[in-house]
Design an enzyme around this catalytic site. Structure first.
Site, PDB file in Angstrom:
ATOM      1  N   ILE A   1      58.772  41.340  62.760  1.00 24.70           N
ATOM      2  CA  ILE A   1      58.319  40.975  61.852  1.00 24.70           C
ATOM      3  C   ILE A   1      57.147  40.115  62.129  1.00 24.70           C
ATOM      4  O   ILE A   1      57.270  38.708  61.524  1.00 24.70           O
ATOM      5  CB  ILE A   1      58.931  40.628  60.241  1.00 24.70           C
ATOM      6  CG1 ILE A   1      59.938  41.803  60.442  1.00 24.70           C
ATOM      7  CG2 ILE A   1      58.307  40.543  58.898  1.00 24.70           C
ATOM      8  CD1 ILE A   1      60.576  42.001  59.165  1.00 24.70           C
ATOM      9  N   HIS A   2      55.638  39.920  61.383  1.00 19.91           N
ATOM     10  CA  HIS A   2      55.168  39.456  62.091  1.00 19.91           C
ATOM     11  C   HIS A   2      54.309  38.384  60.818  1.00 19.91           C
ATOM     12  O   HIS A   2      54.190  39.564  59.572  1.00 19.91           O
ATOM     13  CB  HIS A   2      53.892  39.219  62.441  1.00 19.91           C
ATOM     14  CG  HIS A   2      52.470  38.400  63.358  1.00 19.91           C
ATOM     15  ND1 HIS A   2      53.016  37.290  64.082  1.00 19.91           N
ATOM     16  CD2 HIS A   2      52.330  37.849  62.968  1.00 19.91           C
ATOM     17  CE1 HIS A   2      52.537  36.468  64.106  1.00 19.91           C
ATOM     18  NE2 HIS A   2      51.288  37.080  63.884  1.00 19.91           N
ATOM     19  N   PRO A   3      53.969  37.227  60.521  1.00 19.92           N
ATOM     20  CA  PRO A   3      54.726  36.185  61.119  1.00 19.92           C
ATOM     21  C   PRO A   3      55.918  35.674  60.326  1.00 19.92           C
ATOM     22  O   PRO A   3      55.673  34.404  59.568  1.00 19.92           O
ATOM     23  CB  PRO A   3      53.306  35.330  61.171  1.00 19.92           C
ATOM     24  CG  PRO A   3      52.757  34.997  59.387  1.00 19.92           C
ATOM     25  CD  PRO A   3      53.269  36.866  59.493  1.00 19.92           C
TER      26      PRO A   3
END
Length: 475
Positions: free
Chosen positions: A449-451
């Site tokens: 899961i960014h960031p």
């Protein structure tokens, strides 16, 4: 608490409790009698009551050396995890206020922390939890007993009395002038709210944890102002006419003696099980002679039929609230004949709420090497910088991830270690993977899961064995 033992009618006085015991025959007053109103004991009793069992809970708090007592809920609720985490949050907020300037918030140059305001708010929350536990017991038709003299009989008896912090009895003034709690966590939040703090370490920090990770935690604390007196042993504590406490100690490396004065002295030298006042020797309940804890089987049974023990009081059990809660619930189901499931004590995750949080699940590097050999493990690691540290220009030298795997095959994950923001939230999710037999192949197939900081865990690809720079660069 109550002392329970077999024999003919007789009275026994233990501390301030009158205990009457008799040989039990016929029907019982309760299906289940739980001794200890902490997290584990309450979880067990509430679960048993919901399963239709008639339950009583005996809870008694022996005042501390300072005369402190507390309400229903045990160590975690009253003087442990809950107030500790809230004080840790107070310190984190102080850091966040400083960071806020870099993010454009107009903050006065001088900010201060008001201890009474924080303490009152936390105490009010703790009292609400005390009341909530009492109400839940009543709603579940459980009974909370706090009696000086009574006779209660039960089909099954469960001991969940936990432990209490130790004082070093060989050090003059230790109990008279000191208080107790957890070392690095308390030192961290005290420094975080602006108080000068020194930690005296006899040998190593965070014994039982991965020592590379422990060093990162203490390095971060030292870099942010906590003083450490390494390889030092206290000799005595004296109260001066000014009211300050003078501590005298010896540096074991040089043999030199040192003195300094402090407003408070906090001992964090381990915990002792609450078994002495229970009369267990009269019943023949087996204890570990060295630790004083109760010897238990996989089903939490003791050496005496129909008497069980779990949580911190059990020999070889993790001293963690969630394990006691889960073990208590499972025991309640077994005693009610609803299940045969045993508690799984493998791969229990935990977090140390130091200024830089450290969370882990599974084996340390040292333990993995001991079990599988140095050539039998592969370690993937990374130094990373949380995005929120960048604008604030905070040093991230100790933000680190280590994944310990079996060598060969898909690389079964043996241990996962993480230092950084919200470490507990990160490790909790990955901990489920351990129950599913997670491998390194599973890890790198997982989309991040960014960031986020947790994203860096699924990206680790540099091995220690390679000797390559493990610093994360770019997104």
């Amino acid at each position: 608490m109550a002392a329970l033992y077999g024999g003919r009618h007789r009275w026994k006085r233990i501390n301030c409790l009158h205990i009457f015991s008799r040989k039990l025959t016929g029907k019982y007053d309760y299906d289940l009698l739980v001794i200890g109103g902490g997290s584990g004991g309450l979880a067990c009793s509430k679960e048993a009551a919901q399963l239709g069992q008639k339950v009583a809970v005996l809870d008694y708090v022996e005042p501390s050396a300072k005369g402190t007592k507390w309400g229903l809920g045990g160590t975690c609720v009253n003087v442990g995890c809950i107030p500790k985490k809230l004080m840790h949050q107070a310190a984190l907020l102080g850091t966040a206020v400083k960071d806020a300037k870099k993010y454009g918030w107009q903050i006065p140059d001088t900010i201060s922390h008001d201890w009474p305001t924080m303490a009152e708010a936390i105490q009010n929350h703790v009292k609400s939890l005390n009341w909530g536990h009492r109400v839940q017991l009543q709603d579940n038709k459980g009974h909370s007993e706090s009696l000086l003299t009574t006779v209660l009989t039960a089909k099954n008896i469960v001991i969940a009395t936990g432990g209490r912090p130790k004082y070093p009895t060989n050090i003059p003034g230790a109990a008279e002038h000191g208080i107790t709690n957890v070392a690095l966590e308390c030192a961290g939040f005290l420094k975080g709210i602006g108080l000068d703090t020194t930690v005296m370490v006899r040998s190593i920090a965070l014994r039982g944890f991965d020592q590379q990770m422990a060093s990162l935690v203490t390095d971060y604390m030292e870099a942010h102002g906590t003083r450490f007196a390494w390889k030092s042993v206290p000799n005595r504590v004296d109260k001066l006419s000014s009211g300050a406490l003078q501590v005298t100690w010896t540096d074991t490396q040089t043999g030199s003696e040192h003195k300094d004065t402090f407003d408070s002295v906090l001992w964090a030298v381990g915990r002792a099980p609450e078994t002495k006042a229970l009369g267990l020797d009269k019943l023949g309940v087996q204890l570990n002679k060295e630790t004083g804890k109760i010897v238990v089987g996989p089903d939490e049974s003791t050496s005496v039929p129909n008497i069980y023990a779990f949580g911190d009081i059990g020999e070889g059990r993790p001293e963690l609230t969630p394990t006691a809660i889960k073990a208590g619930k499972l025991l309640a189901h077994r005693l009610a004949g609803q299940s045969t499931e045993l508690m799984n004590y493998d791969n229990v995750p935990t977090t140390v709420f130091t200024p830089l949080e450290y969370s882990c699940v599974g084996l340390s590097e040292e333990e993995a090497e001991k079990r599988h050999g140095k050539d039998g493990i592969e370690i993937y690691h990374a130094f990373y910088k949380p995005l929120e540290f960048t604008v604030a220009e905070r040093d991230a030298s100790q933000c680190y991830i280590k994944v310990v795997c079996e060598q060969g095959g898909n690389g079964k994950i043996l241990g996962l270690h993480f230092t950084g923001p919200n470490a507990g939230e990160v490790a909790q999710g990955f901990a489920m993977g351990f129950q599913c037999g997670a491998t390194y192949s599973h890890l790198i197939q997982t989309v991040g899961i960014h960031p986020t900081c947790a994203e860096e865990v699924v990206k680790v690809h540099i091995t220690k064995r390679s000797g390559l720079d493990a610093t994360v660069t770019g997104c």
